[in-house]
Design a protein around this motif. Structure first.
Motif, short mmCIF file in Angstrom:
data_model
loop_
_atom_site.label_atom_id
_atom_site.label_comp_id
_atom_site.label_asym_id
_atom_site.label_seq_id
_atom_site.Cartn_x
_atom_site.Cartn_y
_atom_site.Cartn_z
N ASP A 1 -13.96 8.34 7.69
CA ASP A 1 -12.58 7.93 7.48
C ASP A 1 -12.08 8.24 6.07
OD1 ASP A 1 -14.25 6.06 6.31
OD2 ASP A 1 -13.63 4.40 7.58
N GLU A 2 -10.78 8.11 5.89
CA GLU A 2 -10.17 8.31 4.56
C GLU A 2 -8.84 7.58 4.52
OE1 GLU A 2 -10.07 8.51 1.41
OE2 GLU A 2 -10.75 10.58 1.09
N TYR A 3 -8.51 7.04 3.35
CA TYR A 3 -7.20 6.41 3.17
C TYR A 3 -6.10 7.46 3.18
CZ TYR A 3 -9.57 2.19 1.46
OH TYR A 3 -10.33 1.05 1.35
N ILE A 4 -4.97 7.11 3.79
CA ILE A 4 -3.82 8.02 3.78
C ILE A 4 -3.08 7.84 2.46
CG2 ILE A 4 -1.60 8.58 4.87
CD1 ILE A 4 -2.88 7.85 7.56
N GLY A 5 -2.77 8.97 1.83
CA GLY A 5 -2.00 8.93 0.58
C GLY A 5 -2.86 9.13 -0.66
N LEU A 6 -4.19 9.11 -0.52
CA LEU A 6 -5.04 9.35 -1.69
C LEU A 6 -5.62 10.75 -1.62
CD1 LEU A 6 -7.10 6.01 -2.05
CD2 LEU A 6 -4.77 6.53 -2.80
N ARG B 1 -2.25 1.13 2.92
CA ARG B 1 -2.00 0.36 4.13
C ARG B 1 -2.43 1.10 5.40
NH1 ARG B 1 -2.02 -3.17 0.41
NH2 ARG B 1 -0.53 -4.87 0.59
N ALA B 2 -2.77 2.38 5.26
CA ALA B 2 -3.12 3.16 6.45
C ALA B 2 -4.27 4.11 6.14
CB ALA B 2 -1.89 3.93 6.92
N ALA B 3 -4.91 4.56 7.20
CA ALA B 3 -6.06 5.46 7.03
C ALA B 3 -6.19 6.35 8.26
CB ALA B 3 -7.33 4.63 6.87
N TYR B 4 -6.95 7.43 8.07
CA TYR B 4 -7.39 8.22 9.22
C TYR B 4 -8.82 7.81 9.51
CZ TYR B 4 -3.46 11.40 8.46
OH TYR B 4 -2.21 11.92 8.31
N THR B 5 -9.15 7.67 10.77
CA THR B 5 -10.54 7.36 11.11
C THR B 5 -10.96 8.11 12.37
OG1 THR B 5 -12.12 5.59 11.64
CG2 THR B 5 -9.88 5.29 12.48
N MET B 6 -12.22 8.46 12.41
CA MET B 6 -12.79 8.96 13.67
C MET B 6 -12.59 7.88 14.71
SD MET B 6 -16.62 10.28 13.17
CE MET B 6 -17.05 11.37 11.87
N GLY B 7 -12.51 8.28 15.96
CA GLY B 7 -12.34 7.29 17.03
C GLY B 7 -13.69 6.83 17.57
#
Ligand code: GLP
Length: 243
Positions: free
Chosen positions: A67-72, A177-183
């Motif tokens: 995963d990774e934070y969105i915006g960083l 406040r948001a992130a991308y993550t593997m499902g």
């Protein structure tokens, strides 16, 4: 599910590192799914030591992070890309072009999630996925929900997760406040899954996730159905597990 009882964090880290190094020794071009958070740091440190001694070689290994934070961006010290370089990649002989993390700067969620799932697929899937356990039962950033999300997706982090992760930031307002993550499907398709859990603070969620019903309200509970899942936990985290 296989349970490895460890005495403490150090012992847990060593046991997990043993499994990961065995994987890499047996299959030098393994695809490792990697995790951030405080739980896997000890395992990374142990692997670095064995690399320095010449016992394990990462030259052909490929990695995909959860995963990774969105915006960083990757240079931001709070990004998971930075964490991985700082805690692991910069200290071993991995080819950094073979390390992959969702791109938090790509704000086109659909394109980024599709790219990441395609990438995992193109690598032939994950040989070994390392996981930590969120205090609310999340894995990666798959938060409690009414269903199990399948592939890589954008998530709005829950209050509990923002709170749990604020220790790494200057203030709670700095936590993305948001992130991308593997499902969950990406994780469940890994050939082997290893989770590290430490400390009394996780004791209740360990009991709920692995000795309670399988439910998307506790995302980690689905690992009970994985064919090769090993839980490496210390005595404190296993306080309520008598098995
Ligand atoms: C974050 C990560 C998870 C990790 C969790 C637990 O939310 N996205 O992948 O498992 O934290 O962290 P810790 O190991 O520090 O308790």
């Amino acid at each position: 599910m296989k349970l490895i009882r460890a005495r403490d964090y150090k012992h847990m880290s060593r046991q997990a590192a043993n499994i990961i190094s065995a994987q890499v020794i047996l299959k030098p071009d393994s695809v490792l799914g990697l995790a951030t958070g405080s739980s896997p740091i000890g395992a990374y440190q142990q692997l670095i030591k064995w690399y320095e001694k010449g016992d394990v070689d990462f030259a052909e290994v490929q990695t995909v992070n959860l995963d990774e934070y969105i915006g960083l961006d990757a240079e931001n010290e709070q990004s998971y890309a930075y964490f991985m370089r700082n805690q692991f990649f910069d200290h071993i002989n991995i080819d950094q072009s073979k390390t992959h993390i969702p791109d938090g700067t790509n704000l086109d969620a659909e394109a980024e999630c599709e790219r990441y799932d395609r990438l995992i697929h193109s690598l032939g899937g994950i040989d070994l996925q390392l996981l930590g356990l969120g205090p609310n039962g999340h894995i990666g950033f798959n938060e409690p929900d009414d269903y199990f999300p399948k592939g890589t997706h954008r998530v709005e982090l829950t209050k509990a997760t923002i709170h749990a992760n604020m220790r790494f930031f200057a203030s709670v307002n700095d936590v993305p406040r948001a992130a991308y993550t593997m499902g969950i499907c990406d994780i469940m398709q890994a050939h082997r899954v290893v989770m590290v859990v430490s400390g009394e603070g996780k004791a209740e969620i360990v009991k709920k996730a692995f000795y309670g019903p399988v439910t998307p309200q506790v995302p980690a509970s689905i690992l009970q159905l994985h064919k090769d899942f090993t839980l490496v936990a210390d005595e404190a985290a296993l306080k309520y597990v008598t098995e």
